[in-house]
Scaffold this active site. Structure first.
Site, PDB file in Angstrom:
ATOM      1  N   GLY A  47      23.400 -58.496 -39.165  1.00 33.08           N
ATOM      2  CA  GLY A  47      23.438 -59.759 -38.099  1.00 33.08           C
ATOM      3  C   GLY A  47      22.190 -60.095 -37.003  1.00 33.08           C
ATOM      4  N   ASP A 103      23.076 -58.203 -32.820  1.00 32.85           N
ATOM      5  CA  ASP A 103      23.715 -59.622 -32.354  1.00 32.85           C
ATOM      6  C   ASP A 103      24.747 -59.650 -31.591  1.00 32.85           C
ATOM      7  OD1 ASP A 103      25.441 -58.196 -34.192  1.00 32.85           O
ATOM      8  OD2 ASP A 103      25.644 -59.885 -35.689  1.00 32.85           O
ATOM      9  N   ASP A 106      31.151 -56.059 -29.247  1.00 39.95           N
ATOM     10  CA  ASP A 106      32.265 -56.498 -29.475  1.00 39.95           C
ATOM     11  C   ASP A 106      33.047 -55.410 -29.030  1.00 39.95           C
ATOM     12  OD1 ASP A 106      34.768 -57.897 -29.907  1.00 39.95           O
ATOM     13  OD2 ASP A 106      34.521 -57.772 -31.959  1.00 39.95           O
ATOM     14  N   LYS A 134      30.758 -59.953 -25.812  1.00 46.32           N
ATOM     15  CA  LYS A 134      32.155 -60.686 -25.669  1.00 46.32           C
ATOM     16  C   LYS A 134      32.653 -60.077 -24.250  1.00 46.32           C
ATOM     17  CE  LYS A 134      33.306 -61.534 -30.364  1.00 46.32           C
ATOM     18  NZ  LYS A 134      33.893 -61.247 -31.461  1.00 46.32           N
ATOM     19  N   PHE A 155      35.978 -65.319 -32.075  1.00 45.78           N
ATOM     20  CA  PHE A 155      34.995 -65.090 -33.223  1.00 45.78           C
ATOM     21  C   PHE A 155      33.972 -66.003 -33.274  1.00 45.78           C
ATOM     22  CE2 PHE A 155      34.091 -64.838 -37.642  1.00 45.78           C
ATOM     23  CZ  PHE A 155      33.694 -63.551 -37.689  1.00 45.78           C
ATOM     24  N   VAL A 156      32.969 -65.795 -33.543  1.00 47.71           N
ATOM     25  CA  VAL A 156      31.527 -66.615 -33.674  1.00 47.71           C
ATOM     26  C   VAL A 156      30.677 -66.478 -34.786  1.00 47.71           C
ATOM     27  CG1 VAL A 156      31.602 -67.346 -30.934  1.00 47.71           C
ATOM     28  CG2 VAL A 156      30.130 -65.358 -32.108  1.00 47.71           C
ATOM     29  N   ASP A 162      27.963 -63.674 -39.146  1.00 48.11           N
ATOM     30  CA  ASP A 162      28.737 -64.256 -40.328  1.00 48.11           C
ATOM     31  C   ASP A 162      30.165 -64.258 -40.143  1.00 48.11           C
ATOM     32  OD1 ASP A 162      28.627 -61.072 -40.303  1.00 48.11           O
ATOM     33  OD2 ASP A 162      29.487 -61.513 -42.495  1.00 48.11           O
ATOM     34  N   ARG A 168      25.312 -67.401 -41.511  1.00 44.47           N
ATOM     35  CA  ARG A 168      24.083 -66.711 -40.970  1.00 44.47           C
ATOM     36  C   ARG A 168      22.987 -67.735 -40.718  1.00 44.47           C
ATOM     37  NH1 ARG A 168      25.476 -61.156 -40.781  1.00 44.47           N
ATOM     38  NH2 ARG A 168      26.205 -60.304 -42.719  1.00 44.47           N
TER      39      ARG A 168
HETATM   40  P1  IMP Z   1      31.473 -53.725 -32.427  1.00 42.45           P
HETATM   41  O1  IMP Z   1      31.202 -52.700 -33.395  1.00 42.45           O
HETATM   42  O2  IMP Z   1      32.984 -54.254 -32.479  1.00 42.45           O
HETATM   43  O3  IMP Z   1      30.736 -53.999 -30.993  1.00 42.45           O
HETATM   44  O4  IMP Z   1      30.899 -55.188 -33.264  1.00 42.45           O
HETATM   45  C1  IMP Z   1      29.532 -55.189 -33.491  1.00 42.45           C
HETATM   46  C2  IMP Z   1      29.433 -55.630 -34.858  1.00 42.45           C
HETATM   47  O5  IMP Z   1      30.438 -56.569 -35.433  1.00 42.45           O
HETATM   48  C3  IMP Z   1      28.253 -56.951 -34.618  1.00 42.45           C
HETATM   49  O6  IMP Z   1      27.043 -56.356 -34.958  1.00 42.45           O
HETATM   50  C4  IMP Z   1      28.620 -57.970 -35.729  1.00 42.45           C
HETATM   51  O7  IMP Z   1      28.023 -57.622 -36.821  1.00 42.45           O
HETATM   52  C5  IMP Z   1      30.093 -57.864 -35.817  1.00 42.45           C
HETATM   53  N1  IMP Z   1      30.790 -58.828 -34.855  1.00 42.45           N
HETATM   54  C6  IMP Z   1      31.654 -58.574 -33.902  1.00 42.45           C
HETATM   55  N2  IMP Z   1      31.871 -59.699 -33.245  1.00 42.45           N
HETATM   56  C7  IMP Z   1      31.707 -60.754 -34.164  1.00 42.45           C
HETATM   57  C8  IMP Z   1      31.791 -62.244 -34.082  1.00 42.45           C
HETATM   58  O8  IMP Z   1      32.502 -62.741 -33.462  1.00 42.45           O
HETATM   59  N3  IMP Z   1      31.471 -62.717 -35.378  1.00 42.45           N
HETATM   60  C9  IMP Z   1      30.621 -62.223 -36.525  1.00 42.45           C
HETATM   61  N4  IMP Z   1      30.567 -60.942 -36.284  1.00 42.45           N
HETATM   62  C10 IMP Z   1      30.948 -60.054 -35.401  1.00 42.45           C
HETATM   63 MG    MG Z   2      26.369 -56.612 -37.062  1.00 37.89          MG
END
Ligand code: IMP
Ligand code: MG
Length: 185
Positions: A47, A103, A106, A134, A155-156, A162, A168
């Site tokens: 990402g 990227d 979340d 987020k 979700f973006v 992606d 992407r």
């Molecule tokens: P986390 O581990 O939940 O903080 O999320 C981080 C990873 O999940 C990011 O590096 C993204 O690859 C993926 N991700 C989280 N939110 C989104 C979204 O809204 N769209 C696409 N990929 C996401």
């Molecule tokens: Mg990622």
């Protein structure tokens, strides 16, 4: 692809302006803290690929690049399924100034997994930069040094992000229509 877009959250010009400002801030803070020491850039793949490419071309400091691939939203998921490091090519980080780039922040699962692994490698410094964060408590609980944009908990895709490994290459950060999500599932 354009029919699949529900709304544009961040148009490319706004992203470019913010990336330039982030790069200037990162450069200034690195020079102040570490002088002419090299940087070690670590984008979390896949990402962060596009964000990293734009960001580092605006950082005029000697740097090398290491790679770390993490899977957290495998395939057709819209919520993190738990993060897993799939591969890494980092070399020796001991005594180096590391800038970790992702990227989006979340659930925080990805950075909570990767940051301790990098710290164990005894870098001289570790700074963390995310393009998007987020608006949820779990994301704010993870300490990061640089945030491009705080966005709603939606979700973006686009600019590297992606859905099922599609979208992407969209230049803007957007949300998808429910039909597009069904079609690419
Ligand atoms: P986390 O581990 O939940 O903080 O999320 C981080 C990873 O999940 C990011 O590096 C993204 O690859 C993926 N991700 C989280 N939110 C989104 C979204 O809204 N769209 C696409 N990929 C996401
Ligand atoms: Mg990622």
């Amino acid at each position: 692809m354009h029919a699949d877009i529900e709304k544009v959250l961040l148009p490319q010009a706004q992203i470019a302006d913010r990336v330039a400002a982030l790069a200037a801030q990162i450069t200034a803070e690195h020079l102040a803290a570490a002088g002419d020491a090299e940087l070690m850039i670590v984008p979390i793949l896949t990402g962060a690929m596009i964000f990293c490419g734009d960001l580092i071309r605006r950082i005029p400091i000697a740097m090398r690049i290491g790679l770390c691939t993490v899977s957290s939203y495998p395939g057709q998921s819209l919520r993190s399924q738990g993060s897993q490091v799939l591969s890494q090519q980092l070399g020796d980080l001991r005594g180096r100034h590391v800038l970790l780039i992702d990227d989006i922040l979340d659930s925080g699962g990805t950075l909570s997994l990767v940051i301790p692994r990098l710290r164990e490698m005894s870098p001289a410094s570790l700074r963390v930069c995310v393009l998007l964060r987020k608006n949820r408590p779990e994301a704010r609980a993870v300490g990061v040094d640089y945030v491009g944009f705080d966005i709603p908990d939606e979700f973006v895709v686009g600019y590297g992000l992606d859905y099922n490994n599609y979208y992407r290459n969209l230049p803007d950060v957007v949300t998808l229509t429910p039909q597009a999500i069904r079609a690419k599932s």
